[in-house]
Write an enzyme that holds these catalytic residues in place. Structure first.
Site, PDB file in Angstrom:
ATOM      1  N   CYS A 317      35.372 -33.652 -79.914  1.00  0.00           N
ATOM      2  CA  CYS A 317      35.143 -35.099 -79.942  1.00  0.00           C
ATOM      3  C   CYS A 317      35.316 -35.758 -78.578  1.00  0.00           C
ATOM      4  O   CYS A 317      34.447 -36.523 -78.124  1.00  0.00           O
ATOM      5  CB  CYS A 317      36.054 -35.761 -80.967  1.00  0.00           C
ATOM      6  SG  CYS A 317      37.833 -35.597 -80.639  1.00  0.00           S
ATOM      7  N   HIS A 363      41.160 -38.254 -82.864  1.00  0.00           N
ATOM      8  CA  HIS A 363      39.697 -38.187 -82.828  1.00  0.00           C
ATOM      9  C   HIS A 363      39.148 -39.389 -82.069  1.00  0.00           C
ATOM     10  O   HIS A 363      39.828 -40.406 -81.898  1.00  0.00           O
ATOM     11  CB  HIS A 363      39.152 -38.162 -84.254  1.00  0.00           C
ATOM     12  CG  HIS A 363      37.690 -37.810 -84.345  1.00  0.00           C
ATOM     13  ND1 HIS A 363      37.197 -36.582 -83.984  1.00  0.00           N
ATOM     14  CD2 HIS A 363      36.611 -38.549 -84.741  1.00  0.00           C
ATOM     15  CE1 HIS A 363      35.882 -36.560 -84.178  1.00  0.00           C
ATOM     16  NE2 HIS A 363      35.505 -37.744 -84.629  1.00  0.00           N
ATOM     17  N   HIS A 375      29.486 -39.084 -83.117  1.00  0.00           N
ATOM     18  CA  HIS A 375      30.672 -38.323 -82.701  1.00  0.00           C
ATOM     19  C   HIS A 375      30.526 -36.851 -83.036  1.00  0.00           C
ATOM     20  O   HIS A 375      29.766 -36.474 -83.934  1.00  0.00           O
ATOM     21  CB  HIS A 375      31.938 -38.887 -83.368  1.00  0.00           C
ATOM     22  CG  HIS A 375      31.916 -38.858 -84.875  1.00  0.00           C
ATOM     23  ND1 HIS A 375      32.994 -38.456 -85.638  1.00  0.00           N
ATOM     24  CD2 HIS A 375      30.947 -39.189 -85.777  1.00  0.00           C
ATOM     25  CE1 HIS A 375      32.687 -38.558 -86.928  1.00  0.00           C
ATOM     26  NE2 HIS A 375      31.465 -39.008 -87.041  1.00  0.00           N
TER      27      HIS A 375
END
Length: 400
Positions: A317, A363, A375
């Site tokens: 991420c 994240h 993402h």
């Protein structure tokens, strides 16, 4: 000359006590010559105790009992006790922190809505607080403290577990025998859902799971006051960073223009029959922010690789966000926790614009507008588009 020596018997209170399995208390009574007799709890005389029992001088017993305050283990205050001592702003925007408990006091800083300070004293309806680098007075009618602050503190504060080992496994249940549902890197900040005996339940991209408390550091995060000087420095820094980022992005775009045109021409030549592709509209915000979001969308469908940063061969991420922004000449860290400090803060998802960095527990993704993000989600899904509110948002940061 002969010297006569006179010998005097002296009775000292440095007698020796013997310890056996029985309970014992020392009772003193005067003896002829100033001596002291010690009696046990059951009425026995001290000399009746077996000689082979282990012994300890009375002075040592007294020293071991009369501990100073610093030597006595102190229990850490409970979370509720700490929360009661907070002063929490409950306003539409902010309340001024003043030098005096009066509207006439100089403004030292701002305590924003749901921001906290530590209670010092109360004077004429004003609370004296310390918050961040600011110590001053806030009007009590705009804040809560004491019992009223406890529940609000739980709502506005974030309980964070920071990973302190290189790679931490997150498990389905609080046991090393249970399945691993995901991995998180060192320094990752994870939102705490529950605290148990030796285990902590956290929120990660793959879902909620348990980590060993031995490998995380726990703390509660609150927003604190900002002094006038800090606000001025922050605004100046944000403006300078925004200017530099915009210049770098424009330079990168100019350098890529010819290559993109050539690619478009080649794609037109190789075009096959029309296919139904999923498209995402990017709108609103700055031109550069839109360009960042559009660029990131090109890689939807590519794989997720833990620790990776390749937009084509696999990335995690933070590697995705880093590599997308690198295309625009902006250097970002390969770390989701560090992304929470980049650029400048955006107040809530309602104010987000394309290109903004959306930070979650362990994240991070890029906002594309319309309430969505792009993402690198997980090894199962790869790079995808999701609803931005699919998880609790820890921070939103704007680069341009």
């Amino acid at each position: 000359m002969a010297h006569k020596t006179k010998r005097t018997a002296v009775y000292l209170l440095t007698a020796t006590m013997a310890f056996t399995g029985m309970g014992m208390t020392a009772q003193a009574s005067a003896l002829p010559g100033g001596g002291v007799s010690l009696a046990l709890e059951n009425g026995n005389k001290l000399e009746d105790v077996a000689a082979e029992s282990s012994t300890l001088p009375i002075e040592s017993i007294i020293e071991s009992i009369n501990l100073t305050d610093s030597e006595v283990p102190q229990a850490e205050p409970a979370e509720e006790d700490l929360f009661r001592n907070l002063v929490i702003a409950q306003v539409d925007s902010y309340v001024n922190v003043r030098s005096l408990p009066s509207e006439e006091g100089e403004i030292l800083g701002k305590l924003y809505d749901n921001s906290v300070g530590t209670f010092i004293s109360e004077e004429n309806g004003w609370y004296q607080i310390n918050s961040g680098s600011v110590t001053g007075y806030v009007k009590g009618e705009y804040c809560v403290t004491g019992e009223a602050a406890v529940e609000i503190a739980r709502q506005v504060g974030k309980r964070i577990a920071t990973v302190n080992t290189e790679t931490l496994y997150v498990r389905e249940e609080p046991s090393t025998e249970c399945n691993v549902i995901g991995m998180v890197p060192q320094t990752a900040d994870l939102l705490v859902r529950e605290e148990g005996e030796g285990w902590v339940k956290v929120d990660i991209e793959e879902g909620e799971g348990w980590v060993s408390a031995d490998y995380v550091s726990l703390h509660s995060e609150f927003v604190q006051a900002e002094s006038k000087e800090e606000e001025e420095r922050r605004l100046a820094k944000e403006e300078e960073e925004r200017r530099k980022a915009q210049e770098a992005a424009r330079a990168a775009q100019a350098a890529q223009a010819a290559a993109q045109a050539a690619q478009a021409a080649q794609a037109a030549q190789n075009a096959q029959a029309p296919q139904e592709d999923v498209t995402y509209a990017v709108s609103g915000g700055s031109e550069l922010g839109q360009a960042v979001a559009s660029y990131g969308l090109q890689f939807v469908g590519n794989p997720y690789v833990y620790g990776g940063s390749s937009l084509t061969n696999g990335t995690d991420c933070s590697g995705f966000v880093m590599s997308v922004y690198a295309n625009f000449g902006v250097s970002l860290p390969h770390n989701d926790a560090a992304d929470r400090t980049q650029g400048y803060a955006v107040d809530g998802l309602a104010n987000a614009q394309p290109g903004d960095i959306i930070c979650y527990s362990g994240h991070v993704g890029i906002y594309i507008g319309g309430g969505q993000i792009v993402h690198a989600s997980s090894s199962t899904t790869g790079i995808i588009v999701s609803n931005a509110a699919y998880r609790d948002i820890l921070a939103i940061r704007r680069i341009f």
